[in-house]
Design a protein around this motif. Structure first.
Motif, PDB file in Angstrom:
ATOM      1  N   GLY A 148       1.084  -1.090  -0.138  1.00  0.00           N
ATOM      2  CA  GLY A 148      -0.194   0.987   0.401  1.00  0.00           C
ATOM      3  C   GLY A 148       0.613   1.157   0.170  1.00  0.00           C
ATOM      4  O   GLY A 148       0.458   1.895  -0.803  1.00  0.00           O
ATOM      5  N   ILE A 188      -5.852   0.297  -2.132  1.00  0.00           N
ATOM      6  CA  ILE A 188      -4.043   1.172  -1.524  1.00  0.00           C
ATOM      7  C   ILE A 188      -4.788   0.948  -0.267  1.00  0.00           C
ATOM      8  O   ILE A 188      -4.395   0.470   1.324  1.00  0.00           O
ATOM      9  N   GLU A 191      -5.029  -2.449   1.061  1.00  0.00           N
ATOM     10  CA  GLU A 191      -4.317  -2.660   1.988  1.00  0.00           C
ATOM     11  C   GLU A 191      -3.933  -2.627   2.920  1.00  0.00           C
ATOM     12  O   GLU A 191      -3.350  -3.539   3.939  1.00  0.00           O
ATOM     13  N   CYS A 192      -4.352  -1.285   3.994  1.00  0.00           N
ATOM     14  CA  CYS A 192      -4.390  -0.921   4.568  1.00  0.00           C
ATOM     15  C   CYS A 192      -5.329  -1.758   6.044  1.00  0.00           C
ATOM     16  O   CYS A 192      -4.855  -1.986   6.691  1.00  0.00           O
TER      17      CYS A 192
END
Length: 597
Positions: A148, A188, A191-192
């Motif tokens: 990310g 992103i 992913e976080c």
């Protein structure tokens, strides 16, 4: 006979080798096979550590601060094209000019995708490693975070990019189109979220934690809600693919709410706080407190840190030697990224009012009674720094910065030790009249072999509070925003935001507060772009010419233009995709403003 003996020996060697079926099946001594890596816990750990090495830090000769309205480098390197909107797809000075140290290559398109491929390789192999499930999950959380992180840099510079979540092999199709901005942001954020689920709340701050993952999410969603990515590419009329660089539609309230919620999630962890608290006992304490934020190996404010391998980097250029690169030339240092007058002037007076050169009292003593962070961040004429080296100590036993000029009785002028006409390293002297103080430890000499070893702060809690305040302002929650802005200001020894301040005036106050608190920390380059204020921010860099009349200790100050800058073209809100990439992949679409360049 000698020749015959050599022939017999050669035939014997060939015959012997031919009988050895495994002669060419020797494992290289300087590398490991894929199978070996994923069966050895130590090699797996080394593989993940190498992914961490892909992080970028700002302790370079040239900093992102000199590509916006914070500083100006003293060497005249390749910043002008960026500052004047003259870059194109075959010239990308912002990431890899010839003179810069190698770490800036970590922000290049190629390097970021190389690191992303390493993350993808990890995910394809880690489940078969034989590690305990808890260890696998922790490493997966770290690599989700790092993937990310790399995509965040791509998004910040280019907007929507090809989202690749598998390790492509030579037989795969590399001609992948760009994903939309929305798809890139969503990836992103996912992913976080995945990282946050797997990582501990606290731990080694040089490795990813839940707090780091949620902070990255906060930053990404703040950018996603901002003006630039919600402009429908209006800054480049006629662009045929606005979905690559902006969100469709005009309803931004949900995006601002997501940004607010993401920042609040970090706050609600309850494990971070502002270093030194929010109630310094004096101006001197506030100054020293802010200085010390950066001169340690980790505090309660730090969320994610990057340490450096000084031992295995040789020479001044390879090490993150922020002191050598930026201290005044009169201390035998390189001057570096000197604050420009616009940044210096944006430090408020200690009572919270604006500094104004048109005020005769302020103009006569411009460095008195300013925001304590000014004294922590800026070296100005007359500021005490430290004892000088042998080459200049006889001229200045007090160790005070000299960026002024001293008139003599006969009308001649003696330049200060830290000017571009000083007696040592004049080529490294400031044009602006200032040097940076932030990050630098005055206790060290800052030579190529003697450097400070404090980490680069990738993320700290002050940013989270400011992210939260900005989202609140955009949602009309002004009182809540002031509460969190005042936490930052109180820690700095500054008065609260006036209760009567509202609307555009309050937003201006917020933006300046963010500018001052986070200066030189690689936020302003992106802030002026996402707020779309670059035409107002990127103007000719100002400095100050300081002259001490003969017999007087009170100098005169004259503002002067020291570098031609100007936002000539809105296309540089985002960077162009490199020409080499476009030539390799006809599925890519160039960013607005760079078509046919």
């Amino acid at each position: 006979m000698t020749h015959l003996n050599k022939i017999y020996i050669l035939l014997f060697i060939l015959l012997f080798v031919g009988c050895q079926d495994d002669f060419l099946e020797v494992t290289p001594s300087d590398r490991f096979s894929d199978a070996a890596v994923w069966k050895d816990p130590a090699l797996i750990s080394a593989f993940v550590n190498n992914i961490y090495n892909g992080q970028h830090h700002a302790f370079q000769t040239e900093m992102l601060s000199s590509l916006c309205d914070e500083s100006m480098d003293v060497w005249g390197w390749e910043t002008q094209p960026v500052l004047k909107g003259d870059i194109n797809s075959s010239y990308l000075a912002v990431l890899a000019p010839n003179h810069w140290t190698g770490d800036y290559y970590k922000l290049s398109w190629n390097s970021l995708y190389i690191n992303i491929r390493a993350c993808n390789l990890f995910f394809e192999n880690i489940e078969e490693s034989g590690l305990e499930s808890d260890e696998i999950n922790k490493l997966k959380g770290e690599v989700h975070f790092m993937r990310g992180y790399f995509y965040f840099w791509l998004m910040s510079f280019w907007g929507g990019v090809p989202v690749v979540d598998e390790a492509l092999s030579p037989s795969d199709d590399f001609l992948l189109p760009r994903n939309t901005l929305e798809e890139t942001v969503n990836f992103i954020v996912a992913e976080c979220d995945a990282a946050a689920e797997l990582l501990p709340v606290e731990g080694d701050k040089s490795r990813a934690t839940k707090g780091a993952a949620l902070t990255l999410k906060s930053r990404v969603l703040l950018y996603a809600a901002s003006d630039l990515f919600n402009s429908n590419a209006s800054w480049s009329p006629g662009y045929s693919n606005p979905e690559l660089v902006s969100y469709p539609g005009s309803d931004r309230s949900a995006r601002w709410q997501a940004a607010k919620d993401a920042a609040k999630a970090v706050i609600d962890l309850g494990v971070y706080q502002l270093y030194g608290g929010t109630n310094p006992g004096s101006t001197e304490e506030a100054i020293q407190n802010y200085i010390n934020i950066f001169l340690n190996n980790g505090t309660e404010e730090d969320i994610f840190l990057s340490f450096f391998d000084h031992a295995n980097n040789s020479g001044a250029w390879d090490n993150p030697n922020v002191g050598l690169f930026n201290c005044p030339n009169g201390w035998e240092n390189w001057g570096g990224n000197t604050p420009i007058g616009q940044l210096v002037d944006d430090y408020e007076m200690e009572d919270g009012t604006k500094f104004d050169w048109n005020d005769p009292v302020q103009a006569a003593a411009p460095y008195e009674n300013r925001d304590p962070r000014f004294y922590a961040n800026v070296l100005y004429d007359g500021a005490y720094w430290k004892q000088r080296p042998a080459s200049t100590s006889s001229y200045d036993p007090e160790g005070k910065v000299q960026t002024g000029y001293y008139e003599q009785q006969d009308g001649s002028v003696i330049p200060g030790l830290d000017t571009r006409q000083g007696p040592v390293q004049d080529w490294n002297g400031t044009y602006t009249g200032y040097y940076t103080r932030k990050f630098i430890d005055p206790a060290l000499d800052h030579t190529p072999t003697n450097m400070q070893k404090y980490p680069w702060r990738q993320m700290r809690y002050a940013e989270v509070l400011l992210n939260y305040a900005e989202a609140c302002l955009e949602l009309g929650e002004e009182d809540e925003a002031k509460t969190y802005m005042n936490m930052i200001r109180e820690r700095a020894g500054m008065p609260d935001v006036p209760g009567s301040e509202s609307g555009d005036e309050l937003m201006e106050r917020y933006r300046n507060e963010r500018r001052i608190e986070l200066c030189y920390e690689q936020h302003r380059y992106f802030d002026i772009r996402r707020w779309m204020i670059a035409p107002e921010a990127i103007t000719p860099a100002q400095g100050v010419n300081i002259v001490y009349p003969y017999g007087s200790e009170s100098p005169t100050y004259t503002l002067t233009e020291v570098q031609d800058r100007g936002w000539n073209d809105n296309k540089t809100y985002l960077l162009p995709i490199l020409l080499d990439e476009l030539n390799r992949n006809d599925q890519l679409i160039q960013n607005p403003g760079y078509i046919n360049q």
